[in-house]
Motif scaffolding. Structure first.
Motif, PDB file in Angstrom:
ATOM      1  N   ASN A 100       0.821  -1.211   0.000  1.00 30.73           N
ATOM      2  CA  ASN A 100       0.000   0.000   0.000  1.00 30.73           C
ATOM      3  C   ASN A 100       0.858   1.265   0.000  1.00 30.73           C
ATOM      4  OD1 ASN A 100      -2.527  -1.280  -0.113  1.00 30.73           O
ATOM      5  ND2 ASN A 100      -2.434  -1.727   2.064  1.00 30.73           N
ATOM      6  N   LYS A 103       2.167   1.570  -3.578  1.00 38.26           N
ATOM      7  CA  LYS A 103       1.125   2.092  -4.468  1.00 38.26           C
ATOM      8  C   LYS A 103       0.967   3.602  -4.296  1.00 38.26           C
ATOM      9  CE  LYS A 103      -2.860   0.177  -4.885  1.00 38.26           C
ATOM     10  NZ  LYS A 103      -4.132  -0.505  -4.633  1.00 38.26           N
ATOM     11  N   SER A 104       1.012   4.073  -3.061  1.00 38.60           N
ATOM     12  CA  SER A 104       0.926   5.518  -2.811  1.00 38.60           C
ATOM     13  C   SER A 104       2.106   6.248  -3.438  1.00 38.60           C
ATOM     14  CB  SER A 104       0.889   5.801  -1.309  1.00 38.60           C
ATOM     15  OG  SER A 104      -0.259   5.269  -0.736  1.00 38.60           O
TER      16      SER A 104
END
Length: 195
Positions: A100, A103-104
Motif C-alpha cells: 500500500n 502504491k501511494s
C-alpha cells in the motif's frame, strides 16, 4: 548531466540485478494480500524486470491492481541487498502494508511527473517506507530517538542585510569580508517570512 546520471544509476542497478538468478530474486519476494479477479492474476516469475518500476513512462501506464502488484514484485525482487538496513518483509501482513505504501508512492510519482516539471520523480528505496522509517534519511541533524523540539527561527526578509556591493574602484574584499559573506548562505536554510 542529470539524465546521464539517471541512466548510469539505472544501468548500475541492472548490472547488480543480473548477478542474481531469477530464483534468488524470487526468494526476496513476499506476496501481499491483494484481491485480484481472474483476469488480473499475476505470476511472480513474469514480474522480475526492474523497468516495471524504474521506467517512469511504464509507471504512468499502471492502471490495474495486477499491474501494481507486478511492479511491486519487481521492486522487491530487485532491491539492492548491499544497502545498510536492508531487510526482507517478515510476512504477508508486512508485505501488504508495504504494498500500500508502494502504491501511494507510484501514485505520487505519476502525479508529479504528469505536471511536466523540470525534474522527474521516480521510485527508490524510500518507496515502501513509513514516515518514521524515512525520518533518519530526511532529517539528518537530529537523531530519530531525540524527542527534543527544536525551534527554527523565522527570519523576515527585511531583517536580512543586503550583501555588500562592490563598485568600480572599490578595494578587493579582505579575508574578513569573505568570512562575513559566508553567513548569508546560512540565511538560505532558515524560513523566510515574505509578508
Amino acid at each position: 548531466m542529470r539524465k546521464a546520471f539517471n541512466t548510469f544509476s539505472l544501468l548500475f542497478s541492472l548490472v547488480f540485478a543480473e548477478k542474481q538468478s531469477d530464483a534468488e530474486k524470487l526468494a526476496l519476494v513476499v506476496l501481499p494480500h491483494v484481491e485480484l479477479d481472474g483476469l488480473q492474476a499475476v505470476s511472480p516469475e513474469d514480474c522480475l524486470d526492474p523497468f516495471l518500476y524504474k521506467d517512469t513512462k511504464q509507471l504512468l501506464d499502471i492502471n490495474s491492481e495486477g499491474e501494481y502488484l507486478c511492479a511491486f514484485i519487481a521492486f522487491q525482487a530487485n532491491k539492492d541487498t548491499t544497502v545498510p538496513n536492508f531487510k526482507l518483509y517478515e510476512d504477508e501482513n508486512e508485505a501488504t502494508m508495504r504494498y500500500n505504501l508502494f502504491k501511494s508512492s507510484v501514485a505520487e510519482v505519476n502525479d508529479i511527473n504528469s505536471q511536466h516539471l523540470s525534474w522527474t520523480a521516480g521510485i527508490n528505496l524510500f518507496s515502501d517506507m513509513t514516515d518514521a522509517e524515512r525520518y533518519p534519511y530526511t532529517h539528518g541533524l537530529l537523531p530519530p530517538e531525540s524527542k527534543e523540539e527544536v525551534e527554527i527561527p523565522v527570519v523576515k526578509r527585511s531583517d536580512v542585510p543586503p550583501p555588500p556591493v562592490l563598485g568600480a574602484g572599490s578595494p578587493p574584499p579582505s579575508d574578513d569580508d569573505k568570512l562575513d559573506k559566508s553567513c548569508y548562505a546560512i540565511y538560505g536554510f532558515r524560513s523566510l517570512d515574505f509578508s
